[in-house]
Structures are given as structure tokens and as C-alpha cells.
Design an enzyme around this catalytic site. Structure first.
Site, PDB file in Angstrom:
ATOM      1  N   GLU A   1      65.264 -47.052   2.160  1.00  0.00           N
ATOM      2  CA  GLU A   1      64.487 -47.481   0.988  1.00  0.00           C
ATOM      3  C   GLU A   1      63.072 -46.932   1.122  1.00  0.00           C
ATOM      4  OE1 GLU A   1      63.701 -51.671   0.257  1.00  0.00           O
ATOM      5  OE2 GLU A   1      62.984 -51.199  -1.769  1.00  0.00           O
TER       6      GLU A   1
ATOM      7  N   GLU B   1      57.321 -48.371   4.001  1.00  0.00           N
ATOM      8  CA  GLU B   1      56.280 -48.855   3.088  1.00  0.00           C
ATOM      9  C   GLU B   1      54.915 -48.509   3.698  1.00  0.00           C
ATOM     10  OE1 GLU B   1      55.774 -50.314   0.023  1.00  0.00           O
ATOM     11  OE2 GLU B   1      53.700 -50.170   0.700  1.00  0.00           O
TER      12      GLU B   1
ATOM     13  N   ASP C   1      53.717 -43.448   5.707  1.00  0.00           N
ATOM     14  CA  ASP C   1      53.817 -42.639   4.493  1.00  0.00           C
ATOM     15  C   ASP C   1      55.143 -41.892   4.565  1.00  0.00           C
ATOM     16  OD1 ASP C   1      53.700 -40.688   2.513  1.00  0.00           O
ATOM     17  OD2 ASP C   1      51.559 -40.351   2.763  1.00  0.00           O
TER      18      ASP C   1
ATOM     19  N   ASP D   1      55.199 -45.878  -7.744  1.00  0.00           N
ATOM     20  CA  ASP D   1      53.924 -45.903  -8.471  1.00  0.00           C
ATOM     21  C   ASP D   1      53.895 -44.734  -9.463  1.00  0.00           C
ATOM     22  OD1 ASP D   1      52.819 -48.102  -6.997  1.00  0.00           O
ATOM     23  OD2 ASP D   1      52.601 -46.740  -5.301  1.00  0.00           O
TER      24      ASP D   1
ATOM     25  N   LYS E   1      46.968 -40.922 -13.684  1.00  0.00           N
ATOM     26  CA  LYS E   1      45.847 -39.986 -13.854  1.00  0.00           C
ATOM     27  C   LYS E   1      46.232 -38.586 -13.395  1.00  0.00           C
ATOM     28  CE  LYS E   1      42.296 -43.455 -13.315  1.00  0.00           C
ATOM     29  NZ  LYS E   1      41.418 -44.126 -12.388  1.00  0.00           N
TER      30      LYS E   1
ATOM     31  N   ASP F   1      60.446 -48.888 -14.540  1.00  0.00           N
ATOM     32  CA  ASP F   1      60.193 -49.499 -15.846  1.00  0.00           C
ATOM     33  C   ASP F   1      59.450 -48.516 -16.756  1.00  0.00           C
ATOM     34  OD1 ASP F   1      58.074 -49.785 -13.944  1.00  0.00           O
ATOM     35  OD2 ASP F   1      56.990 -51.003 -15.400  1.00  0.00           O
TER      36      ASP F   1
HETATM   37  C1  LIG Z   1      55.238 -50.435  -7.513  1.00  0.00           C
HETATM   38  S1  LIG Z   1      55.584 -50.784  -5.853  1.00  0.00           S
HETATM   39  C2  LIG Z   1      57.320 -51.225  -5.872  1.00  0.00           C
HETATM   40  C3  LIG Z   1      57.728 -51.965  -4.610  1.00  0.00           C
HETATM   41  C4  LIG Z   1      59.229 -52.296  -4.503  1.00  0.00           C
HETATM   42  N1  LIG Z   1      60.030 -51.101  -4.418  1.00  0.00           N
HETATM   43  C5  LIG Z   1      59.700 -53.147  -5.641  1.00  0.00           C
HETATM   44  O1  LIG Z   1      60.440 -52.648  -6.492  1.00  0.00           O
HETATM   45  O2  LIG Z   1      59.310 -54.331  -5.678  1.00  0.00           O
HETATM   46  C6  LIG Z   1      55.627 -49.162  -5.081  1.00  0.00           C
HETATM   47  C7  LIG Z   1      55.517 -49.268  -3.571  1.00  0.00           C
HETATM   48  O3  LIG Z   1      55.665 -47.972  -2.998  1.00  0.00           O
HETATM   49  C8  LIG Z   1      54.743 -47.861  -1.915  1.00  0.00           C
HETATM   50  N2  LIG Z   1      54.537 -46.419  -1.689  1.00  0.00           N
HETATM   51  C9  LIG Z   1      54.016 -45.529  -2.559  1.00  0.00           C
HETATM   52  N3  LIG Z   1      54.001 -44.295  -2.026  1.00  0.00           N
HETATM   53  C10 LIG Z   1      54.524 -44.411  -0.778  1.00  0.00           C
HETATM   54  C11 LIG Z   1      54.760 -43.492   0.295  1.00  0.00           C
HETATM   55  N4  LIG Z   1      54.452 -42.191   0.161  1.00  0.00           N
HETATM   56  N5  LIG Z   1      55.318 -43.953   1.435  1.00  0.00           N
HETATM   57  C12 LIG Z   1      55.634 -45.266   1.564  1.00  0.00           C
HETATM   58  N6  LIG Z   1      55.406 -46.196   0.608  1.00  0.00           N
HETATM   59  C13 LIG Z   1      54.871 -45.773  -0.549  1.00  0.00           C
HETATM   60  C14 LIG Z   1      53.521 -48.616  -2.413  1.00  0.00           C
HETATM   61  O4  LIG Z   1      52.645 -49.022  -1.375  1.00  0.00           O
HETATM   62  C15 LIG Z   1      54.158 -49.813  -3.108  1.00  0.00           C
HETATM   63  O5  LIG Z   1      54.388 -50.897  -2.249  1.00  0.00           O
END
Ligand SMILES: C[S@@+](CC[C@H](N)C(=O)[O-])C[C@H]1O[C@@H](n2cnc3c(N)ncnc32)[C@H](O)[C@@H]1O
Length: 200
Positions: free
Chosen positions: A33, A58, A85, A108, A112, A144
Site C-alpha cells: 500500500e 507512508e 518516501d 494527494d 498547483k 475522489d
Molecule cells: C490523501 S492521503 C490518503 C491516505 C489513505 N490512503 C486513505 O485513503 O485514507 C495521501 C497519503 O499519501 C501520503 N503520501 C503522499 N506521497 C507519498 C510518498 N511519495 N510516499 C509515501 N507516502 C506518500 C501522504 O502523506 C498521505 O498520508
């Protein structure tokens, strides 16, 4: 979300290589995940699918530590949470055809223009993810944001993934789908969720 009892352990430092079978102590289907956030999917998946192992990544260490502590409190041995990351650390930690599935839920959107390069799905990642999946392996993407869903579908189909729903189409919600933390909100509100279920 309830706080697990006791102090939350710090994120372990990542080694150069990980032998997942050795780490989990067995050869089970390995799921990944990316961006597990508060861990709703990871924790529920690990509890519901004891036959599978899940690596959740995460980059917000606080969320990763929190999820790891909850997994430990729940005695879930089939979940490993990395505070990292995904784009930087995973390429050296995963090999070709090593995964049964990749889950990417509500990435995310990075609206921008100057942030677009942070978007997780591009041609290079699509090719890499496809290489990590075994033949027939599943890429499970949920969002979404319609615009992002359309972009991601185009990139992923171009990389050679085949779409369970038919080219250019979104999938229906599977009956046994395990919702992520964010998804639960949309299921309650009735807001749309766009699903991509693609196969290597
Ligand atoms: C909008 S949240 C959605 C979290 C979860 N998947 C959910 O559906 O509830 C997106 C998550 O991806 C993480 N994230 C974004 N880019 C990432 C990366 N390159 N590596 C690890 N985590 C990342 C962010 O910190 C955030 O917690």
C-alpha cells in the site's frame, strides 16, 4: 482513532535490502500500500486477510508510527509499516514480479502546476509498478478526484496494464472491498469514488 497503550515506537531505519519472506517468516502473497495515511485500510486488510502479507508505506512518520503501534497492539504479524518516501525507497526494496497487488488510495492531487512533479503516477512509476507485479497482479487505485482518475487511467493503460472494466472505464465497487480511512468518509456522505482495477 484510539491511542494504542504505551509509547509509540520510533520508525526503524530502513536497510539497503529487505528479504520480505524472511521478514514475515513465510512465503505468502505480498501486497503493497502506497500512502497509507492513518492506516484504516492497512489495519483492516491485515486483520481480514491473514493469508497475505502487507507492506504499507507512508512518508508522514507520525502516521506510519501510529499505524505500526496499532498493528502491534492488535497482534498483526502480517503488516509492516515503513515511514518513507515510496518513490525514493521502494525501488531498491522490491524486485520484479514480487507483488500480488499494489493499493493506492486517494493519492494527494497536487493541484498547483509547480507541485505536479510530486504526483505519484507518471510513466516511469507506472512501468516500475507493472514490473513489481506478478502476471495477473492487481493495481487497485481509488480517488475522489475525477480529473486525476482520468489522468491516472490514461498513464496506466499506456504502460500496458489491462483494465478489468474495459479500456478507459472505471470499476464498480467490489462487494468485498476494504475501505481506507478517507474512503469511509465518502461512503458515508455518498460522494463519488472513482476506482481503477488494473491487471498486469
Ligand atoms: C490523501 S492521503 C490518503 C491516505 C489513505 N490512503 C486513505 O485513503 O485514507 C495521501 C497519503 O499519501 C501520503 N503520501 C503522499 N506521497 C507519498 C510518498 N511519495 N510516499 C509515501 N507516502 C506518500 C501522504 O502523506 C498521505 O498520508
Amino acid at each position: 482513532m484510539r491511542r494504542p497503550k504505551g509509547p509509540i515506537p520510533p520508525s526503524p531505519a530502513l536497510p539497503d535490502r529487505i528479504d520480505w519472506r524472511e521478514l514475515f517468516g513465510r512465503a505468502a502473497d505480498l501486497h503493497l500500500e502506497i500512502g497509507s495515511g492513518h492506516g484504516g485500510f492497512a489495519l483492516a486488510f491485515a486483520a481480514a486477510r491473514p493469508d497475505c502479507d502487507l507492506v504499507a508505506v507512508e512518508w508522514r512518520k507520525k502516521f506510519a508510527d501510529w499505524t505500526r503501534a496499532r498493528a502491534a497492539a492488535a497482534g498483526l504479524k502480517n503488516l509492516v509499516v515503513l515511514g518513507a518516501d515510496a518513490r525514493v525507497e521502494l525501488p531498491r526494496l522490491l524486485g520484479p514480479e514480487s507483488l500480488a497487488a499494489i493499493h493506492l488510495h486517494f493519492p494527494d492531487p497536487w493541484w498547483k502546476r509547480r507541485h505536479q512533479k510530486r504526483r505519484i503516477v507518471d510513466d516511469a512509476t507506472a512501468a516500475l509498478w507493472r514490473s513489481w507485479l506478478r502476471p495477473g497482479g492487481l493495481l487497485d487505485v481509488r480517488t475522489d478526484v475525477l480529473e486525476r482518475a482520468v489522468d491516472m487511467l490514461e498513464v496506466l493503460e499506456r504502460a500496458g496494464f489491462s483494465n478489468e472494466a474495459g479500456a478507459g472505464r472505471f470499476s464498480a465497487r467490489p462487494a468485498d472491498e476494504i475501505p481506507s480511512t478517507r474512503e469511509k468518509r465518502y461512503l458515508a456522505s455518498g460522494d463519488p469514488v472513482f476506482r481503477l482495477r488494473l491487471r498486469r
